[in-house]
Design an enzyme around this catalytic site. Structure first.
Site, PDB file in Angstrom:
ATOM      1  N   ARG A  50       0.838  -1.211   0.000  1.00 31.52           N
ATOM      2  CA  ARG A  50       0.000   0.000   0.000  1.00 31.52           C
ATOM      3  C   ARG A  50       0.868   1.253   0.000  1.00 31.52           C
ATOM      4  O   ARG A  50       0.557   2.245  -0.666  1.00 31.52           O
ATOM      5  CB  ARG A  50      -0.960  -0.009   1.196  1.00 31.52           C
ATOM      6  CG  ARG A  50      -2.011   1.091   1.111  1.00 31.52           C
ATOM      7  CD  ARG A  50      -3.092   0.949   2.173  1.00 31.52           C
ATOM      8  NE  ARG A  50      -2.573   1.113   3.513  1.00 31.52           N
ATOM      9  CZ  ARG A  50      -3.299   0.973   4.622  1.00 31.52           C
ATOM     10  NH1 ARG A  50      -4.583   0.668   4.553  1.00 31.52           N
ATOM     11  NH2 ARG A  50      -2.750   1.131   5.819  1.00 31.52           N
ATOM     12  N   LYS A 150      -2.454   7.091   1.180  1.00 27.51           N
ATOM     13  CA  LYS A 150      -2.209   7.362   2.599  1.00 27.51           C
ATOM     14  C   LYS A 150      -1.103   8.407   2.662  1.00 27.51           C
ATOM     15  O   LYS A 150       0.067   8.109   2.897  1.00 27.51           O
ATOM     16  CB  LYS A 150      -1.828   6.063   3.307  1.00 27.51           C
ATOM     17  CG  LYS A 150      -2.288   6.040   4.747  1.00 27.51           C
ATOM     18  CD  LYS A 150      -2.273   4.653   5.289  1.00 27.51           C
ATOM     19  CE  LYS A 150      -2.124   4.652   6.795  1.00 27.51           C
ATOM     20  NZ  LYS A 150      -3.053   5.472   7.519  1.00 27.51           N
TER      21      LYS A 150
HETATM   22  N1  PXG Z   1      -9.022   5.078   7.464  1.00 28.96           N
HETATM   23  C1  PXG Z   1      -8.075   6.029   7.619  1.00 28.96           C
HETATM   24  C2  PXG Z   1      -8.351   7.405   7.154  1.00 28.96           C
HETATM   25  C3  PXG Z   1      -6.836   5.708   8.186  1.00 28.96           C
HETATM   26  O1  PXG Z   1      -5.891   6.634   8.330  1.00 28.96           O
HETATM   27  C4  PXG Z   1      -7.639   3.427   8.479  1.00 28.96           C
HETATM   28  C5  PXG Z   1      -8.825   3.815   7.875  1.00 28.96           C
HETATM   29  C6  PXG Z   1      -7.455   2.004   8.878  1.00 28.96           C
HETATM   30  O2  PXG Z   1      -6.564   1.351   7.991  1.00 28.96           O
HETATM   31  P1  PXG Z   1      -5.659   0.137   8.447  1.00 28.96           P
HETATM   32  O3  PXG Z   1      -4.919  -0.264   7.246  1.00 28.96           O
HETATM   33  O4  PXG Z   1      -4.749   0.641   9.535  1.00 28.96           O
HETATM   34  O5  PXG Z   1      -6.586  -0.923   8.943  1.00 28.96           O
HETATM   35  C7  PXG Z   1      -6.606   4.386   8.619  1.00 28.96           C
HETATM   36  C8  PXG Z   1      -5.282   4.045   9.213  1.00 28.96           C
HETATM   37  C9  PXG Z   1      -4.262   7.234  14.462  1.00 28.96           C
HETATM   38  C10 PXG Z   1      -3.861   6.797  13.105  1.00 28.96           C
HETATM   39  O6  PXG Z   1      -3.401   7.736  15.183  1.00 28.96           O
HETATM   40  C11 PXG Z   1      -4.645   5.924  12.399  1.00 28.96           C
HETATM   41  C12 PXG Z   1      -4.284   5.515  11.107  1.00 28.96           C
HETATM   42  C13 PXG Z   1      -3.164   6.023  10.580  1.00 28.96           C
HETATM   43  C14 PXG Z   1      -2.399   6.905  11.297  1.00 28.96           C
HETATM   44  C15 PXG Z   1      -2.725   7.308  12.560  1.00 28.96           C
HETATM   45  O7  PXG Z   1      -5.442   7.096  14.800  1.00 28.96           O
HETATM   46  N2  PXG Z   1      -5.139   4.633  10.496  1.00 28.96           N
END
Ligand code: PXG
Length: 289
Positions: A50, A150
């Site tokens: 990703r 991301k």
């Molecule tokens: N949506 C968004 C906008 C994200 O940033 C997720 C969904 C979940 O994706 P994954 O691949 O992790 O299951 C994310 C990712 C935080 C934090 O501090 C969270 C993310 C990234 C950076 C910081 O809450 N989540």
């Protein structure tokens, strides 16, 4: 703590990058948040893939091959001797000048790897469930800055987070420009209705979460019907259960949305059972170090 920057390790206090780095000046870069459980890095290949996809989309060349970057992540975990960890992998456009022009950063990409511990929400919220609200800031439009990328530019999510906090909640539901539920600020959202699982499709202003995919796979394996389908706020309000997924948050139950109790107002049965299965998966699957 030792932080990896461009192939070298630095103590936390000396881990610094240029003030001319376009990651700082413009949020010009990409990142991943990854977890390791008991010396197993969960879904490492998926996170690395990703990251390269995000980088490719913004025309940022990651100066390491995928296998080398995987080695660097493992090395950082070993260097810090962490059994359980949250790994932040950041690639910025690098040092340029005070203009937007990415050509000024040519060949300067900065790679940072930080391995630390993280507890996103207090433990008791995993048992009691979260209260969340829908916020006014809509998720970035896919045709402007696609949420599939991301990127280091998280202002959209941070504004939503501020609105949630102002409303006395820890997390926000962000809608897409059509008013459908997109996702939360750092998590994907699921609802349960009549023992079937619903989550917004990834094309609708939603990040294709790796935890989301893991949950969908677990559900399918356990013969739970899953629907990747647009969801309205009304459907969330009348759902039997609701939960959020993310690498940092893992699986967290939601018990109240916009003042409406969800189901019984307690974490749901299917949520708890999927959470148990997810925890078992993280214990046995991953890249060992
Ligand atoms: N949506 C968004 C906008 C994200 O940033 C997720 C969904 C979940 O994706 P994954 O691949 O992790 O299951 C994310 C990712 C935080 C934090 O501090 C969270 C993310 C990234 C950076 C910081 O809450 N989540």
């Amino acid at each position: 703590m030792k932080v990896y920057i461009n192939g070298k390790f630095y103590d936390k206090n000396n881990a610094k990058i240029s003030v001319f780095d376009h990651g700082l000046l413009y949020g010009d870069g990409v990142f991943e948040g990854i977890r390791a459980y008991n010396r197993l890095v969960f879904k490492l290949r998926e996170h690395i893939d990703r990251l390269y996809e995000s980088a490719h989309s913004i025309m940022l060349k990651v100066p390491l091959a995928r296998e080398q970057l995987i080695k660097a992540v493992i090395l950082t975990l070993k260097e810090n001797n962490l059994k359980d960890a949250y790994i932040r992998l950041v690639v910025t456009r690098g040092e340029g000048d005070l203009g937007l022009d990415p050509r000024k950063c040519a060949g300067n990409a900065t790679i940072i790897i930080i391995a630390d511990r993280i507890a996103l929400y207090p433990e008791k919220l995993y048992r009691q469930g979260l209260e969340i609200v829908t916020v006014p800031t809509v998720r970035n439009l896919p045709e402007a800055l696609n949420p599939q990328i991301k990127s280091l530019n998280y202002l959209n999510n941070i504004l939503a987070k501020i609105e949630a906090i102002n409303a006395g909640c820890d997390e926000a539901i962000m809608l897409d420009s059509l008013g459908y539920v997109a996702e939360c600020t750092g998590d994907n959202i699921f609802i349960v209705k009549r023992n079937e699982l619903y989550t917004p499709p990834q094309c609708m202003g939603t990040l294709r979460g790796i935890t989301r995919d893991a949950v969908l796979e677990l559900a399918r394996k356990n013969r739970i019907l899953v629907h990747e389908h647009v969801i309205t706020r009304h459907e969330v309000y009348i759902s039997d259960e609701c939960f959020l997924t993310g690498t940092a948050a893992e699986i967290i139950p939601v018990v109240k949305v916009d003042g409406r109790a969800i189901g019984s107002g307690k974490p749901g049965k299917l949520t708890l059972s999927l959470n148990k299965k997810f925890r078992e998966l993280t214990k046995k699957e991953g890249v060992r170090y």
